[in-house]
Scaffold this active site. Structure first.
Site, PDB file in Angstrom:
ATOM      1  CB  ALA A  64       2.264  23.866 -14.034  1.00 17.24           C
ATOM      2  N   GLY A 109       5.580  23.169 -22.542  1.00 18.57           N
ATOM      3  CA  GLY A 109       7.040  23.081 -22.669  1.00 18.57           C
ATOM      4  C   GLY A 109       7.772  24.343 -22.277  1.00 18.57           C
ATOM      5  CD  GLU A 110       4.523  26.542 -20.399  1.00 23.62           C
ATOM      6  OE1 GLU A 110       4.775  25.366 -20.060  1.00 23.62           O
ATOM      7  OE2 GLU A 110       3.388  26.910 -20.771  1.00 23.62           O
ATOM      8  CD  GLU A 130      -0.447  24.898 -20.814  1.00 22.40           C
ATOM      9  OE1 GLU A 130      -0.699  24.700 -22.019  1.00 22.40           O
ATOM     10  OE2 GLU A 130       0.704  24.958 -20.373  1.00 22.40           O
TER      11      GLU A 130
HETATM   12  N1  CAA Z   1       0.758  17.432 -12.721  1.00 24.94           N
HETATM   13  C1  CAA Z   1       0.646  16.569 -11.701  1.00 24.94           C
HETATM   14  N2  CAA Z   1       0.851  15.243 -11.841  1.00 24.94           N
HETATM   15  C2  CAA Z   1       1.177  14.777 -13.050  1.00 24.94           C
HETATM   16  C3  CAA Z   1       1.315  15.641 -14.160  1.00 24.94           C
HETATM   17  C4  CAA Z   1       1.087  17.030 -13.957  1.00 24.94           C
HETATM   18  N3  CAA Z   1       1.236  17.930 -14.933  1.00 24.94           N
HETATM   19  N4  CAA Z   1       1.639  14.891 -15.235  1.00 24.94           N
HETATM   20  C5  CAA Z   1       1.716  13.621 -14.810  1.00 24.94           C
HETATM   21  N5  CAA Z   1       1.450  13.554 -13.494  1.00 24.94           N
HETATM   22  C6  CAA Z   1       1.401  12.336 -12.657  1.00 24.94           C
HETATM   23  C7  CAA Z   1       0.128  11.556 -12.865  1.00 24.94           C
HETATM   24  O1  CAA Z   1      -0.921  12.092 -12.085  1.00 24.94           O
HETATM   25  C8  CAA Z   1       0.545  10.168 -12.411  1.00 24.94           C
HETATM   26  O2  CAA Z   1       0.543  10.160 -11.013  1.00 24.94           O
HETATM   27  P1  CAA Z   1       0.017   8.825 -10.218  1.00 24.94           P
HETATM   28  O3  CAA Z   1       0.998   7.752 -10.633  1.00 24.94           O
HETATM   29  O4  CAA Z   1       0.131   9.229  -8.803  1.00 24.94           O
HETATM   30  O5  CAA Z   1      -1.361   8.569 -10.708  1.00 24.94           O
HETATM   31  C9  CAA Z   1       2.005  10.100 -12.860  1.00 24.94           C
HETATM   32  O6  CAA Z   1       2.428  11.452 -13.046  1.00 24.94           O
HETATM   33  C10 CAA Z   1       2.184   9.363 -14.163  1.00 24.94           C
HETATM   34  O7  CAA Z   1       1.326   9.970 -15.132  1.00 24.94           O
HETATM   35  P2  CAA Z   1       0.256   9.128 -15.997  1.00 24.94           P
HETATM   36  O8  CAA Z   1      -0.196   7.931 -15.254  1.00 24.94           O
HETATM   37  O9  CAA Z   1      -0.781  10.096 -16.467  1.00 24.94           O
HETATM   38  O10 CAA Z   1       1.209   8.678 -17.190  1.00 24.94           O
HETATM   39  P3  CAA Z   1       0.756   8.342 -18.704  1.00 24.94           P
HETATM   40  O11 CAA Z   1       1.941   7.726 -19.331  1.00 24.94           O
HETATM   41  O12 CAA Z   1      -0.537   7.640 -18.710  1.00 24.94           O
HETATM   42  O13 CAA Z   1       0.502   9.794 -19.357  1.00 24.94           O
HETATM   43  C11 CAA Z   1       0.994  12.093 -19.832  1.00 24.94           C
HETATM   44  C12 CAA Z   1       1.549  10.702 -19.521  1.00 24.94           C
HETATM   45  C13 CAA Z   1       0.307  12.101 -21.207  1.00 24.94           C
HETATM   46  C14 CAA Z   1       2.164  13.061 -19.828  1.00 24.94           C
HETATM   47  C15 CAA Z   1      -0.034  12.485 -18.752  1.00 24.94           C
HETATM   48  O14 CAA Z   1       0.550  12.272 -17.474  1.00 24.94           O
HETATM   49  C16 CAA Z   1      -0.497  13.901 -18.813  1.00 24.94           C
HETATM   50  O15 CAA Z   1      -1.286  14.247 -19.670  1.00 24.94           O
HETATM   51  N6  CAA Z   1      -0.021  14.760 -17.887  1.00 24.94           N
HETATM   52  C17 CAA Z   1      -0.486  16.107 -17.752  1.00 24.94           C
HETATM   53  C18 CAA Z   1       0.159  17.015 -18.766  1.00 24.94           C
HETATM   54  C19 CAA Z   1      -0.423  18.395 -18.685  1.00 24.94           C
HETATM   55  O16 CAA Z   1      -1.572  18.622 -18.910  1.00 24.94           O
HETATM   56  N7  CAA Z   1       0.452  19.381 -18.390  1.00 24.94           N
HETATM   57  C20 CAA Z   1       0.107  20.761 -18.424  1.00 24.94           C
HETATM   58  C21 CAA Z   1      -0.211  21.242 -17.101  1.00 24.94           C
HETATM   59  S1  CAA Z   1      -0.862  22.886 -17.119  1.00 24.94           S
HETATM   60  C22 CAA Z   1       0.466  23.935 -17.169  1.00 24.94           C
HETATM   61  O17 CAA Z   1       1.559  23.540 -17.448  1.00 24.94           O
HETATM   62  C23 CAA Z   1       0.164  25.351 -16.787  1.00 24.94           C
HETATM   63  C24 CAA Z   1       1.319  26.262 -16.875  1.00 24.94           C
HETATM   64  O18 CAA Z   1       1.912  26.421 -17.924  1.00 24.94           O
HETATM   65  C25 CAA Z   1       1.694  27.041 -15.711  1.00 24.94           C
END
Ligand code: CAA
Length: 257
Positions: A64, A109-110, A130
């Site tokens: 998300a 991975g929902e 999360e």
């Molecule tokens: N939400 C918003 N933006 C995200 C995102 C997310 N979940 N994942 C990646 N992005 C954005 C980054 O902010 C970045 O944006 P900018 O270029 O504007 O800075 C862009 O995508 C590229 O990401 P990274 O620079 O971080 O890329 P990376 O290769 O260094 O890392 C990654 C990749 C490991 C996937 C990392 O992006 C990451 O950890 N993302 C977050 C994953 C995460 O925590 N997801 C769970 C969210 S909580 C949830 O899902 C709750 C639910 O079930 C309802």
């Protein structure tokens, strides 16, 4: 209007592509709404299997959208959780089979877990980050992971927020197969094609029987199956499938009637 979800039919199978590459296909409210609309637009008279994937080479879905979630109130967060749950449930109960083709990150991975099954690239990374962000998984993450890999492994993944790679996802049964990234979508299409070649009424009834049966005790579950089994009979495809076998010939293409 610009949509974050592309629908690409290819013969009698179709791709749903989450297309928000600049945020690694993270799911915000708009993406969820677009996914909901894309599911409504699938032509169920033609399409027999859906492949769900992310745009680009790097990510299926990065969970998300954290930027959207950061300032939500409890009430807004609950509503966002419901929006996600409603779409995931719609996908899970979608009348035709769905395959998640995970090429890269499936963090939270929902979406993948709401598909009938998952295959992935050798570059895939799965995880539930999360609790490291201060929240529980949403969009069914606490529920479907436990059902798919068992409560012990799901709890470990969720409490530790540690990512796992493709080989471990395969070992714990989260994915059915792992391919080199360059072969992943061809493999998905091959599987979808095999599914599409079988009698659609039977495939759909099987999906519904499995899904519905898993919600109830076994005595009620077998009754669900009896109904599904019976529903296929006297269809043109059942007559042709069984007739061809008895006449020792290849069946004609199934016509979904
Ligand atoms: N939400 C918003 N933006 C995200 C995102 C997310 N979940 N994942 C990646 N992005 C954005 C980054 O902010 C970045 O944006 P900018 O270029 O504007 O800075 C862009 O995508 C590229 O990401 P990274 O620079 O971080 O890329 P990376 O290769 O260094 O890392 C990654 C990749 C490991 C996937 C990392 O992006 C990451 O950890 N993302 C977050 C994953 C995460 O925590 N997801 C769970 C969210 S909580 C949830 O899902 C709750 C639910 O079930 C309802």
């Amino acid at each position: 209007m610009m949509s974050f979800v592309k629908y690409e039919p290819k013969g009698n199978i179709a791709y749903l592509i989450i297309d928000r590459e600049k945020a690694l296909n993270a799911l915000n409210s708009q993406v969820l709404a677009d996914l909901d609309a894309a599911l409504d637009a699938v032509d169920l008279s033609e399409i027999r299997c859906l492949i769900v994937r992310g745009a680009g080479e790097k990510s299926f879905v990065a969970g998300a959208d954290i930027a959207q979630m950061k300032e939500l109130s409890k009430e807004e967060a609950e509503a966002f959780g419901k929006q996600g749950n409603d779409v995931m449930r719609k996908l899970e109960a979608f009348p035709i089979p769905t395959i998640a083709a995970v090429g890269g990150y499936a963090l939270g991975g929902e979406l993948a877990m709401s598909c009938d099954f998952r295959i992935c690239s050798d570059t895939a990374v799965f995880g539930q980050p999360e609790t490291g962000l201060g929240i529980t998984p949403g969009f069914g993450g606490t529920q479907r992971l436990a059902r798919l890999v068992g409560p012990g492994m799901a709890k470990q993944m969720i409490y530790t927020a540690r990512n796992i790679k493709a080989d471990e996802a395969y070992r714990i049964g989260l994915v059915n197969a792992v391919y080199p990234l360059s072969d992943l979508y061809a493999a998905a299409e091959k599987l979808a094609g095999q599914i599409a070649g079988n009698a659609p009424i039977a495939v759909r009834a099987s999906k519904q029987a499995i899904n519905d049966g898993l919600q109830v005790d076994i005595d009620r579950a077998v009754v669900i199956e009896e109904k599904a089994f019976g529903s296929c009979f006297q269809s043109a495809d059942q007559q042709e499938g069984m007739g061809a076998f008895l006449e020792k010939r290849k069946h004609e293409p199934f016509i979904n009637k």
